[in-house]
Motif scaffolding. Sequence first.
Motif, mmCIF file in Angstrom:
data_model
loop_
_atom_site.group_PDB
_atom_site.id
_atom_site.type_symbol
_atom_site.label_atom_id
_atom_site.label_comp_id
_atom_site.label_asym_id
_atom_site.label_seq_id
_atom_site.Cartn_x
_atom_site.Cartn_y
_atom_site.Cartn_z
ATOM 1 N N GLY A 3 0.599 -1.448 -0.032
ATOM 2 C CA GLY A 3 -0.132 0.421 0.219
ATOM 3 C C GLY A 3 0.564 1.480 0.083
ATOM 4 O O GLY A 3 0.182 2.271 -0.094
ATOM 5 N N SER A 4 2.424 1.431 0.023
ATOM 6 C CA SER A 4 3.035 2.413 0.681
ATOM 7 C C SER A 4 3.616 2.405 -0.972
ATOM 8 O O SER A 4 4.581 3.560 -0.594
ATOM 9 C CB SER A 4 3.395 2.279 1.957
ATOM 10 N N ASN A 35 -18.793 -0.961 -0.742
ATOM 11 C CA ASN A 35 -17.382 -0.142 -1.056
ATOM 12 C C ASN A 35 -16.686 -0.170 -2.039
ATOM 13 O O ASN A 35 -16.115 0.756 -2.997
ATOM 14 C CB ASN A 35 -16.352 -0.182 0.029
ATOM 15 N N GLN A 125 -6.725 -5.598 5.696
ATOM 16 C CA GLN A 125 -6.557 -5.618 3.858
ATOM 17 C C GLN A 125 -7.803 -5.343 3.557
ATOM 18 O O GLN A 125 -7.223 -4.614 2.426
ATOM 19 C CB GLN A 125 -5.550 -7.388 4.142
ATOM 20 N N GLU A 127 -10.703 -4.147 3.774
ATOM 21 C CA GLU A 127 -11.787 -2.813 3.781
ATOM 22 C C GLU A 127 -10.846 -1.993 3.628
ATOM 23 O O GLU A 127 -11.002 -1.027 3.054
ATOM 24 C CB GLU A 127 -11.716 -2.673 5.539
ATOM 25 N N VAL A 128 -9.245 -1.739 3.775
ATOM 26 C CA VAL A 128 -8.519 -1.353 2.973
ATOM 27 C C VAL A 128 -8.250 -0.996 1.726
ATOM 28 O O VAL A 128 -8.336 0.108 0.823
ATOM 29 C CB VAL A 128 -6.681 -0.793 3.479
ATOM 30 N N ARG A 129 -8.623 -2.241 0.971
ATOM 31 C CA ARG A 129 -7.743 -2.058 -0.403
ATOM 32 C C ARG A 129 -9.240 -2.323 -1.154
ATOM 33 O O ARG A 129 -9.686 -1.914 -2.478
ATOM 34 C CB ARG A 129 -7.928 -3.706 -0.626
ATOM 35 N N ASP A 131 -11.894 0.256 0.327
ATOM 36 C CA ASP A 131 -12.347 1.485 0.285
ATOM 37 C C ASP A 131 -12.110 2.558 -1.194
ATOM 38 O O ASP A 131 -10.823 2.926 -1.363
ATOM 39 C CB ASP A 131 -11.664 1.940 1.692
ATOM 40 N N LYS A 133 -11.394 6.005 -0.882
ATOM 41 C CA LYS A 133 -10.757 6.463 -0.451
ATOM 42 C C LYS A 133 -9.409 5.862 -0.188
ATOM 43 O O LYS A 133 -8.722 6.998 -0.162
ATOM 44 C CB LYS A 133 -11.146 7.278 0.659
ATOM 45 N N ASP A 134 -9.763 4.985 -0.481
ATOM 46 C CA ASP A 134 -7.596 4.032 -0.103
ATOM 47 C C ASP A 134 -7.903 3.484 -1.443
ATOM 48 O O ASP A 134 -6.994 4.390 -2.643
ATOM 49 C CB ASP A 134 -7.836 3.902 1.453
ATOM 50 N N GLN A 135 -7.484 1.987 -1.350
ATOM 51 C CA GLN A 135 -6.702 1.552 -2.881
ATOM 52 C C GLN A 135 -7.585 1.653 -3.469
ATOM 53 O O GLN A 135 -7.490 0.669 -4.781
ATOM 54 C CB GLN A 135 -6.228 -0.261 -1.962
ATOM 55 N N ASN A 136 -8.555 1.743 -3.006
ATOM 56 C CA ASN A 136 -9.998 1.738 -3.802
ATOM 57 C C ASN A 136 -9.696 0.556 -5.872
ATOM 58 O O ASN A 136 -9.885 0.900 -6.780
ATOM 59 C CB ASN A 136 -10.528 3.200 -5.321
#
Length: 183
Positions: A3-4, A35, A125, A127-129, A131, A133-136
Motif C-alpha cells: 500500500g505504500s 465499497n 486488508q 477494508e483498505v483495498r 475503500d 478513498k484508499d486503494q479503491n
Amino acid sequence: MAGSEQHYIMPRAEFDRPVKILIVVSPYYKDIADNMVAGAVAEIEACGGTYEIVEVPGALEIPTAIGMAGRMANFDGFVALGCVIRGETTHYDTVCNDSSRAIQLLGLQGLSIGNGILTVENRPQAEVRADPKDQNKGGGAAAAALHLIALSRKWGGPRKGVGFIPATDEFKIAGATKDTPTA
C-alpha cells in the motif's frame, strides 16, 4: 507493504460512444462489496458509461454469471467484484484460484473483464483495498474493464467464428471465389 509503494495509473479511458457495463458482485462481505461497488460505479460514470448490478452468492459464481451475460445480454464489458478472506481450510485456495482462472479464460475468449475479486489474509486488508478513498480496488477493476473495452473498439470488436474470418463474395484465394470449386 504494498500500500505504500508507488505505481503508475493509466489515464482514464475515453469513448466516442457510451459503454454499458455489468457489475457482478458477491456481497458475501456486504460492507466490503458495497465499497467496491461504489468505487466501480464512480469510475464508470466518470467515463460517461452506464451500468447494471447483479448479485451472486459467492466468488465462484461471478465468472458463471459473466459468462451467461456474455452469451445472452448486450454489455460492452464486465466488472467482477467480491472478497475472499483466508480461513482455516484449503477452500480459500480453491475459490481464489478457480474464480481467477475462470475470469481469465472468459477474457481470453474476448470478454472485457476487470477482475476485482479481493484475495486477502484478513478483514483489515480487505477494508483498505475496498475503500474508494484508499486503494479503491473496485474503481481499479472498472478502469481495467474500460481500458479493455477501448482496446476492443480500437481493434474492431469481436468476430464470429473460431480463428478465421468466414469467406465473403469479395474474398478470393488463388483466383477462386466461394462459388468456384477449389479442389
